[in-house]
Write a protein that holds these residues in place. Sequence first.
Motif, PDB file in Angstrom:
ATOM      1  N   ILE A 101      -5.249   1.242  24.483  1.00 31.43           N
ATOM      2  CA  ILE A 101      -6.303   0.575  25.240  1.00 31.43           C
ATOM      3  C   ILE A 101      -6.444  -0.827  24.672  1.00 31.43           C
TER       4      ILE A 101
ATOM      5  N   LYS B 124     -18.236   3.962  33.369  1.00 29.89           N
ATOM      6  CA  LYS B 124     -19.462   3.743  32.584  1.00 29.89           C
ATOM      7  C   LYS B 124     -20.543   4.739  33.012  1.00 29.89           C
TER       8      LYS B 124
ATOM      9  N   SER C  94      -9.720  -3.864  35.048  1.00 28.43           N
ATOM     10  CA  SER C  94      -8.647  -3.188  34.315  1.00 28.43           C
ATOM     11  C   SER C  94      -7.410  -2.940  35.169  1.00 28.43           C
TER      12      SER C  94
ATOM     13  N   GLY D 126     -20.367  -2.997  31.840  1.00 27.71           N
ATOM     14  CA  GLY D 126     -19.190  -3.485  32.538  1.00 27.71           C
ATOM     15  C   GLY D 126     -19.340  -4.833  33.190  1.00 27.71           C
TER      16      GLY D 126
ATOM     17  N   ARG E 202      -8.176  -3.414  29.600  1.00 26.23           N
ATOM     18  CA  ARG E 202      -9.548  -3.388  30.116  1.00 26.23           C
ATOM     19  C   ARG E 202     -10.266  -4.730  30.048  1.00 26.23           C
TER      20      ARG E 202
ATOM     21  N   GLN F  63     -12.665  -0.640  38.804  1.00 24.07           N
ATOM     22  CA  GLN F  63     -12.388  -0.223  37.427  1.00 24.07           C
ATOM     23  C   GLN F  63     -13.367   0.854  36.972  1.00 24.07           C
TER      24      GLN F  63
ATOM     25  N   TRP G  32     -10.195   3.117  35.600  1.00 26.21           N
ATOM     26  CA  TRP G  32      -9.732   2.963  34.218  1.00 26.21           C
ATOM     27  C   TRP G  32     -10.837   2.691  33.206  1.00 26.21           C
ATOM     28  N   ASP G  33     -12.034   2.318  33.653  1.00 25.97           N
ATOM     29  CA  ASP G  33     -13.095   1.928  32.713  1.00 25.97           C
ATOM     30  C   ASP G  33     -14.454   2.446  33.175  1.00 25.97           C
TER      31      ASP G  33
ATOM     32  N   ALA H 180     -11.882  -4.595  26.003  1.00 25.63           N
ATOM     33  CA  ALA H 180     -13.053  -3.770  26.323  1.00 25.63           C
ATOM     34  C   ALA H 180     -14.047  -4.605  27.108  1.00 25.63           C
ATOM     35  N   THR H 181     -14.915  -3.896  27.840  1.00 26.58           N
ATOM     36  CA  THR H 181     -16.038  -4.532  28.510  1.00 26.58           C
ATOM     37  C   THR H 181     -17.326  -4.030  27.870  1.00 26.58           C
TER      38      THR H 181
ATOM     39  N   ILE I  45     -10.968   8.325  31.219  1.00 30.42           N
ATOM     40  CA  ILE I  45     -10.918   7.606  32.486  1.00 30.42           C
ATOM     41  C   ILE I  45     -11.775   8.368  33.485  1.00 30.42           C
TER      42      ILE I  45
END
Length: 418
Positions: free
Chosen positions: A359, A65, A346, A367, A104, A58, A62-63, A362-363, A86
């Motif tokens: 969306i 960091k 995600s 993450g 997510r 992810q 898609w997520d 969330a994380t 992304i």
Amino acid sequence: MQRNHGCHTIDHTLSRRGFLASSAVAGVASLSTPAISEELKGQQKRVLQVYLQGGVSQLESWDPKPGTRYGGPFRAIPTSVPGMHICELLPHTAQRMHLLSIVRGINLKTNSHHDGRLFMEMGRRSGKFPYVGSVAAKYLMPQDAPLPGYLHVTTRGLTDYTNAFLDARYGQLKLAGPQVPPNLIRPKSVSPEIADRGRSLLKQLNKRFSGRGGQKSFTDSYNASFEMAEKLMARRDLFEGEAAAKDLDRYGRHPFGRNCLLARKLLENGGTVVKVTHHGYDTHAENFNFHLEQLGEFDKTFCMLLDDLQTSGMLESTLVMIYSEFGRTPKINVRYGRDHWGTAWSIALGGQGIKPGAIIGATNKEGTEVSDREVDGGHLFHTYLQALGIDSTAYHALDGRTVPIGDPAKQPIEELLS
């Protein structure tokens, strides 16, 4: 650098039964005429599943960091949806995120390939229940469907009995790719007349057997499988010949590109559920190099398929799922890899019944856990079916009993449904 392996050899073994099923499927003929295409666009709901086997990261999809302790070397890039970012490994997908949405906040509470895969497919943590593809095939496939209800294009994999207690006609049939298996043609020594007599005898025996010992459901299931395979074997030209050069240039000449071209053809010609597996995301070592390669292959190819569905008008009636059995750990191990991670990851989806550009969940900053709107495979299962217009809170009607379609303890992600 080619990555085509995972944790265990068994994950990639195709059984004889699976091979025979694949061979039976590989006889579909092209029915792609303007009239049929228009009818499909207007009436039939479909599913396209793109399964990133092994567990796509992810953080590299898609997520992202970037700039955090576990973020890795890649940047987050803006998408066609204001405020949505992304990973830079998906530049083509980024320009099409107005067609898709991201979930997510997934927490499966397992890091097992087996358990994660079943939870994501069945919507249950345990037990023997039909996969979402088989359920969709049962409730969406027309009576006169020209193709089997659930087709899976994969170069390898486990033998999954996806229909569980449902009729065999709703189980997945595997295709090893666009090539025609050598044993598809009726032997020259068997004339059409002899083949017809054999079919007639089979029907008589089935009729006689179904009246004994309460075995009708078994007979019906196996007979349905045979009849579907027989239809496909008579219509093999869908797999014959090379794809057009312009399509290969767009999709890619690698196996995933060719498999996605086949998926498009199957959907265009009456396929109800078509699944394509892209293997090689179990990146316990060299995670960043392998994701650079794997997502580089996935990104443009998937987007060409998405574009073609949209241009043809089929996207609005096709549920598109891009998913795995879990994600990858935020923490990077000593081999520069990421390990199994079902705790905070995600997926993306779009098309039929899905609000685009959203969306959900969330994380936290690094993450390591879900910080908002936690969901699991049960919630996703309900969401997929509700998006298709199937009441996931209803019951399968079986012989003398009923079974809930979705887990009664879970609900769909309502804010994702259009």
